[in-house]
Design a protein around this motif. Structure first.
Motif, PDB file in Angstrom:
ATOM      1  N   GLU A  33      13.985  -1.834  -0.914  1.00  0.00           N
ATOM      2  CA  GLU A  33      12.663  -2.322  -0.546  1.00  0.00           C
ATOM      3  C   GLU A  33      12.820  -3.330   0.583  1.00  0.00           C
ATOM      4  OE1 GLU A  33      11.773  -5.854  -3.664  1.00  0.00           O
ATOM      5  OE2 GLU A  33      11.802  -3.836  -4.508  1.00  0.00           O
ATOM      6  N   PHE A  34      11.780  -3.424   1.404  1.00  0.00           N
ATOM      7  CA  PHE A  34      11.878  -4.269   2.590  1.00  0.00           C
ATOM      8  C   PHE A  34      10.485  -4.726   2.984  1.00  0.00           C
ATOM      9  CE2 PHE A  34      12.569  -4.750   7.307  1.00  0.00           C
ATOM     10  CZ  PHE A  34      13.392  -5.867   7.198  1.00  0.00           C
ATOM     11  N   THR A  35      10.384  -5.982   3.412  1.00  0.00           N
ATOM     12  CA  THR A  35       9.137  -6.548   3.926  1.00  0.00           C
ATOM     13  C   THR A  35       9.399  -7.100   5.322  1.00  0.00           C
ATOM     14  OG1 THR A  35       8.433  -7.134   1.687  1.00  0.00           O
ATOM     15  CG2 THR A  35       7.291  -8.203   3.503  1.00  0.00           C
ATOM     16  N   PHE A  36       8.571  -6.732   6.276  1.00  0.00           N
ATOM     17  CA  PHE A  36       8.785  -7.158   7.655  1.00  0.00           C
ATOM     18  C   PHE A  36       7.447  -7.445   8.327  1.00  0.00           C
ATOM     19  CE2 PHE A  36       7.951  -2.689   7.927  1.00  0.00           C
ATOM     20  CZ  PHE A  36       7.326  -2.486   9.141  1.00  0.00           C
ATOM     21  N   GLU A  57      11.096   9.231  -2.587  1.00  0.00           N
ATOM     22  CA  GLU A  57       9.727   8.743  -2.694  1.00  0.00           C
ATOM     23  C   GLU A  57       9.560   7.498  -1.827  1.00  0.00           C
ATOM     24  OE1 GLU A  57       6.497   7.130  -6.041  1.00  0.00           O
ATOM     25  OE2 GLU A  57       8.377   8.076  -6.651  1.00  0.00           O
ATOM     26  N   THR A  58       8.535   7.518  -0.974  1.00  0.00           N
ATOM     27  CA  THR A  58       8.272   6.419  -0.051  1.00  0.00           C
ATOM     28  C   THR A  58       6.929   5.786  -0.395  1.00  0.00           C
ATOM     29  OG1 THR A  58       9.478   7.576   1.698  1.00  0.00           O
ATOM     30  CG2 THR A  58       8.058   5.769   2.361  1.00  0.00           C
ATOM     31  N   GLU A  59       6.931   4.492  -0.584  1.00  0.00           N
ATOM     32  CA  GLU A  59       5.705   3.744  -0.853  1.00  0.00           C
ATOM     33  C   GLU A  59       5.618   2.592   0.146  1.00  0.00           C
ATOM     34  OE1 GLU A  59       5.635   2.452  -4.865  1.00  0.00           O
ATOM     35  OE2 GLU A  59       6.077   4.435  -5.710  1.00  0.00           O
ATOM     36  N   TYR A  60       4.438   2.425   0.753  1.00  0.00           N
ATOM     37  CA  TYR A  60       4.246   1.316   1.682  1.00  0.00           C
ATOM     38  C   TYR A  60       2.886   0.680   1.444  1.00  0.00           C
ATOM     39  CZ  TYR A  60       1.040   4.102   4.561  1.00  0.00           C
ATOM     40  OH  TYR A  60      -0.023   4.831   5.008  1.00  0.00           O
ATOM     41  N   GLN A  61       2.778  -0.574   1.880  1.00  0.00           N
ATOM     42  CA  GLN A  61       1.537  -1.315   1.692  1.00  0.00           C
ATOM     43  C   GLN A  61       1.462  -2.441   2.707  1.00  0.00           C
ATOM     44  OE1 GLN A  61       0.001  -4.192  -1.784  1.00  0.00           O
ATOM     45  NE2 GLN A  61       0.187  -2.053  -2.406  1.00  0.00           N
ATOM     46  N   VAL A  62       0.315  -2.592   3.334  1.00  0.00           N
ATOM     47  CA  VAL A  62       0.065  -3.692   4.268  1.00  0.00           C
ATOM     48  C   VAL A  62      -0.453  -4.865   3.450  1.00  0.00           C
ATOM     49  CG1 VAL A  62      -1.116  -4.425   6.349  1.00  0.00           C
ATOM     50  CG2 VAL A  62      -0.497  -2.023   6.063  1.00  0.00           C
ATOM     51  N   ILE A  63       0.313  -5.953   3.406  1.00  0.00           N
ATOM     52  CA  ILE A  63      -0.035  -7.080   2.547  1.00  0.00           C
ATOM     53  C   ILE A  63      -0.530  -8.288   3.330  1.00  0.00           C
ATOM     54  CG2 ILE A  63       1.576  -6.358   0.753  1.00  0.00           C
ATOM     55  CD1 ILE A  63       3.572  -8.346   1.771  1.00  0.00           C
ATOM     56  N   ARG A  87      -4.437   4.269  10.285  1.00  0.00           N
ATOM     57  CA  ARG A  87      -5.248   3.144   9.826  1.00  0.00           C
ATOM     58  C   ARG A  87      -5.368   3.139   8.302  1.00  0.00           C
ATOM     59  NH1 ARG A  87      -8.263   1.424  14.362  1.00  0.00           N
ATOM     60  NH2 ARG A  87      -8.819  -0.386  13.070  1.00  0.00           N
ATOM     61  N   LYS A  88      -4.234   3.185   7.605  1.00  0.00           N
ATOM     62  CA  LYS A  88      -4.219   3.161   6.139  1.00  0.00           C
ATOM     63  C   LYS A  88      -3.638   1.837   5.659  1.00  0.00           C
ATOM     64  CE  LYS A  88      -5.069   6.024   3.656  1.00  0.00           C
ATOM     65  NZ  LYS A  88      -4.326   7.224   3.249  1.00  0.00           N
ATOM     66  N   ALA A  89      -4.126   1.356   4.511  1.00  0.00           N
ATOM     67  CA  ALA A  89      -3.628   0.119   3.916  1.00  0.00           C
ATOM     68  C   ALA A  89      -2.398   0.350   3.055  1.00  0.00           C
ATOM     69  CB  ALA A  89      -4.721  -0.555   3.090  1.00  0.00           C
ATOM     70  N   ASP A  90      -2.279   1.531   2.447  1.00  0.00           N
ATOM     71  CA  ASP A  90      -1.121   1.841   1.610  1.00  0.00           C
ATOM     72  C   ASP A  90      -0.988   3.349   1.495  1.00  0.00           C
ATOM     73  OD1 ASP A  90      -2.958   2.732  -0.477  1.00  0.00           O
ATOM     74  OD2 ASP A  90      -3.261   0.626  -0.937  1.00  0.00           O
ATOM     75  N   GLY A  91       0.145   3.778   0.943  1.00  0.00           N
ATOM     76  CA  GLY A  91       0.385   5.209   0.778  1.00  0.00           C
ATOM     77  C   GLY A  91       1.643   5.448  -0.033  1.00  0.00           C
ATOM     78  N   PHE A 120       5.064  -4.058   3.609  1.00  0.00           N
ATOM     79  CA  PHE A 120       6.073  -3.872   2.562  1.00  0.00           C
ATOM     80  C   PHE A 120       6.252  -2.379   2.320  1.00  0.00           C
ATOM     81  CE2 PHE A 120       6.484  -2.641  -1.890  1.00  0.00           C
ATOM     82  CZ  PHE A 120       7.719  -3.177  -2.208  1.00  0.00           C
ATOM     83  N   PHE A 121       7.506  -1.921   2.241  1.00  0.00           N
ATOM     84  CA  PHE A 121       7.742  -0.525   1.873  1.00  0.00           C
ATOM     85  C   PHE A 121       8.969  -0.430   0.980  1.00  0.00           C
ATOM     86  CE2 PHE A 121      10.392  -0.920   5.621  1.00  0.00           C
ATOM     87  CZ  PHE A 121      11.496  -0.128   5.353  1.00  0.00           C
ATOM     88  N   GLU A 122       9.002   0.646   0.192  1.00  0.00           N
ATOM     89  CA  GLU A 122      10.060   0.858  -0.794  1.00  0.00           C
ATOM     90  C   GLU A 122      10.490   2.316  -0.757  1.00  0.00           C
ATOM     91  OE1 GLU A 122      10.852   0.034  -5.564  1.00  0.00           O
ATOM     92  OE2 GLU A 122       8.819   0.303  -4.810  1.00  0.00           O
TER      93      GLU A 122
END
Length: 227
Positions: A33-36, A57-63, A87-91, A120-122
């Motif tokens: 996991e990584f946050t940048f 499996e890829t998960e991401y989120q704009v925090i 233009r998505k907040a998460d996926g 943030f993505f994992e």
């Protein structure tokens, strides 16, 4: 006696490195996991190695950031576009089975000219252990006589526990990401509320001063005093 012991020790010393080399293999690919911080008007890509015939499996989120949105693309090692979102907040996306090579994950904030985004993505890999190897190991370990608890039952219980623990870790990670996004949003709202509250107080004070000055003008007698 001492000579025999020295000979045995020397033989073990010579055999142990060979056994270690024979059993050593490539290091397993682990979840990550990584946050940048993605600057405004920029695009940033990451590469993740994956083995063949696995599940990624890829998960991401704009925090953090205005709008809480970002463009996302995922490409295979052969350059094939697997996922493209705008233009998505998460996926959440799953690639199964995977190809051997480096997958490319890109986050694009080119559409934003002012606001930077905290992303943030994992990456989650399923178990890469070969079922045939597990079965062969179980057959080698299982004794010939009947046991009250079969090896298959023990393996199933351990596998179920491992799967639940991994899912719990993933859910906790997502909850931390949601908490970080909500906290950033609340802090932004707090700054806006404080700013506009201060502006309203300043306007009220200005209006009060103007009203006092206006009333003083109305009651001020400018006629000359007779002598």
């Amino acid at each position: 006696m001492m000579a025999a012991g020295a000979a045995i020790a020397l033989a073990l010393w010579l055999l142990l490195p060979a056994v270690g080399v024979g059993e050593a293999g490539p290091p397993p690919i682990q979840d990550g996991e990584f946050t940048f911080l993605l600057p405004a008007g920029r695009k940033q890509c990451f590469y993740q190695s994956a083995p063949a015939n696995a599940s990624l499996e890829t998960e991401y989120q704009v925090i953090g950031g205005a709008g809480l949105d970002v463009d996302f693309t995922l490409e295979s090692p052969q350059g094939v576009l697997l996922v493209s979102e705008s233009r998505k907040a998460d996926g959440v996306h799953t690639v199964e089975p995977t190809e051997a090579g480096d997958y490319r994950l890109c986050f694009d904030n080119s559409f934003s000219t002012i606001s930077e985004k905290l992303v943030f993505f994992e990456l989650i890999f399923d178990s890469l252990q070969d079922e045939e190897e597990v079965e062969g190991w179980a057959e080698a370990v299982e004794p010939e006589e009947m046991l009250d608890v079969k090896m298959e039952d023990i393996k199933e219980s351990i596998e179920t526990m491992r799967t639940r623990l991994e899912r719990s870790i993933q859910m906790l990670t997502l909850l931390r990401a949601f908490e970080a996004r909500d906290r950033n949003l609340q802090e932004d709202n707090l700054e806006r509320v404080n700013f506009w509250s201060a502006a309203n107080v300043a306007v009220l004070l200005l209006v009060a001063v103007l009203q006092v000055c206006t009333l003083k003008r109305f009651f001020h007698d400018k006629r000359p005093v007779p002598t």
